[in-house]
Design a protein around this motif. Sequence first.
Motif, short mmCIF file in Angstrom:
data_model
loop_
_atom_site.label_atom_id
_atom_site.label_comp_id
_atom_site.label_asym_id
_atom_site.label_seq_id
_atom_site.Cartn_x
_atom_site.Cartn_y
_atom_site.Cartn_z
N GLU A 207 -52.65 61.79 32.83
CA GLU A 207 -51.56 60.82 32.88
C GLU A 207 -51.36 60.30 34.30
N LEU A 208 -51.43 61.17 35.28
CA LEU A 208 -51.30 60.72 36.67
C LEU A 208 -52.45 59.79 37.05
N LEU A 209 -53.66 60.12 36.61
CA LEU A 209 -54.80 59.25 36.87
C LEU A 209 -54.58 57.87 36.25
N ARG A 210 -54.16 57.87 34.99
CA ARG A 210 -53.93 56.59 34.31
C ARG A 210 -52.85 55.78 35.02
N GLN A 211 -51.81 56.46 35.47
CA GLN A 211 -50.70 55.78 36.14
C GLN A 211 -51.18 55.06 37.41
N ILE A 212 -51.97 55.75 38.22
CA ILE A 212 -52.45 55.14 39.46
C ILE A 212 -53.50 54.07 39.19
N LEU A 213 -54.42 54.36 38.28
CA LEU A 213 -55.50 53.41 37.99
C LEU A 213 -54.99 52.12 37.36
N SER A 214 -53.93 52.23 36.58
CA SER A 214 -53.42 51.07 35.85
C SER A 214 -52.44 50.23 36.64
N ASP A 215 -51.94 50.76 37.73
CA ASP A 215 -50.90 50.06 38.49
C ASP A 215 -51.40 49.83 39.91
N GLN A 216 -51.97 48.66 40.13
CA GLN A 216 -52.55 48.35 41.43
C GLN A 216 -51.51 48.36 42.55
N SER A 217 -50.31 47.88 42.24
CA SER A 217 -49.26 47.86 43.24
C SER A 217 -48.83 49.27 43.64
N LEU A 218 -48.77 50.18 42.66
CA LEU A 218 -48.41 51.56 42.95
C LEU A 218 -49.44 52.20 43.86
N ALA A 219 -50.72 52.01 43.54
CA ALA A 219 -51.80 52.58 44.36
C ALA A 219 -51.73 52.02 45.79
N LYS A 220 -51.42 50.75 45.92
CA LYS A 220 -51.36 50.14 47.25
C LYS A 220 -50.18 50.68 48.05
N VAL A 221 -49.00 50.78 47.40
CA VAL A 221 -47.82 51.29 48.07
C VAL A 221 -48.04 52.73 48.53
N MET A 222 -48.59 53.55 47.65
CA MET A 222 -48.84 54.95 48.00
C MET A 222 -49.87 55.05 49.12
N GLY A 223 -50.91 54.21 49.03
CA GLY A 223 -51.93 54.21 50.07
C GLY A 223 -51.37 53.81 51.42
N ASN A 224 -50.49 52.82 51.44
CA ASN A 224 -49.87 52.39 52.69
C ASN A 224 -49.01 53.50 53.29
N LYS A 225 -48.36 54.27 52.43
CA LYS A 225 -47.52 55.36 52.94
C LYS A 225 -48.37 56.47 53.57
#
Length: 225
Positions: A207-225
Motif C-alpha cells: 500500500e505504501l508503494l502504491r501510494q508513492i508510485l501513484s502520486d507524483q506530487s507526494l513523491a516530489k514533496v517527500m523527495g524535496n524534504k
Amino acid sequence: RQMCIRDRLTLDQAKVCTALSEFEARQYMQIFKIPKEKIAIIPNGIDLSLYVRLPPEGVFKSKYGIKEDRKVILYLGRINKVKGIGFLIRSFSHLINKMKYDQAVLVIAGPDDGYLNEARSLSRSLGIGDKVIFTGFLTEHDKLCAYVDSTVVVHPERFNVTLIAPLEAAASGKPIIVSRGNYLSKIAREEGFGFSVSYGDVKGMAELLRQILSDQSLAKVMGNK
C-alpha cells in the motif's frame, strides 16, 4: 549475545561509547549496562558534495532496458536473506498481482551475499520474474544513476542501526520506505521524507508503494524534504 571477557573489559574501560541512534544507546544501557553519561550519540552521515550534481535522468533505465514510463522501486545493498529482500519481493508481488499496479519494476542492486538464487526463484514463483531486475554490484556512478531514476528506495530489513543507503537516497531527493526496526524510521516519519512499515506486513508495504508510485506530487514533496 554472548561477549568474551576481553570485549567486556573494552567496554568497561572505554571513556566514551558511541552510538548511532537513541535506539543503539538504549542497547548499550540495557544489554551491556553502560551508564548513560558514558554514551555519545553520533548519527551516521554522508558526503553531501557527492549529490550536488547528480547524473541526468534516464541513464540507469537505458542501461538496464527499463521503459521510460516505468516507475522504479530500488533496493540497494547486499543480497542477503537478513536484509528483508524476500519481504520486499512478496510486497511487490502483492502490488502487481493483487492491487493490479503494473507500471513499476523492482530493481535489486548489490552483490550476492548468499541469497541471490533464492531471490530469483521467489520472483519467478510469484509470477513477477520479468519485473524484477538484479543488477549485481554497482559502481559509485551507476549507484547515483540508480537513485536518480528511482521513484522510491526501500530498505526492508527487520533491524539495522548502520544503514547508509537510505541517507544517500534522501540526499538524491528520493522518498524512502524502511522497516520500523531501522534507526531511520522515526526520523523519516518526523521529517516527512519517508514511511515505515512493520517488518513482514506485505499488504502494508504494498500500500505504501502504491501510494508513492501513484502520486507524483507526494513523491516530489517527500523527495524535496
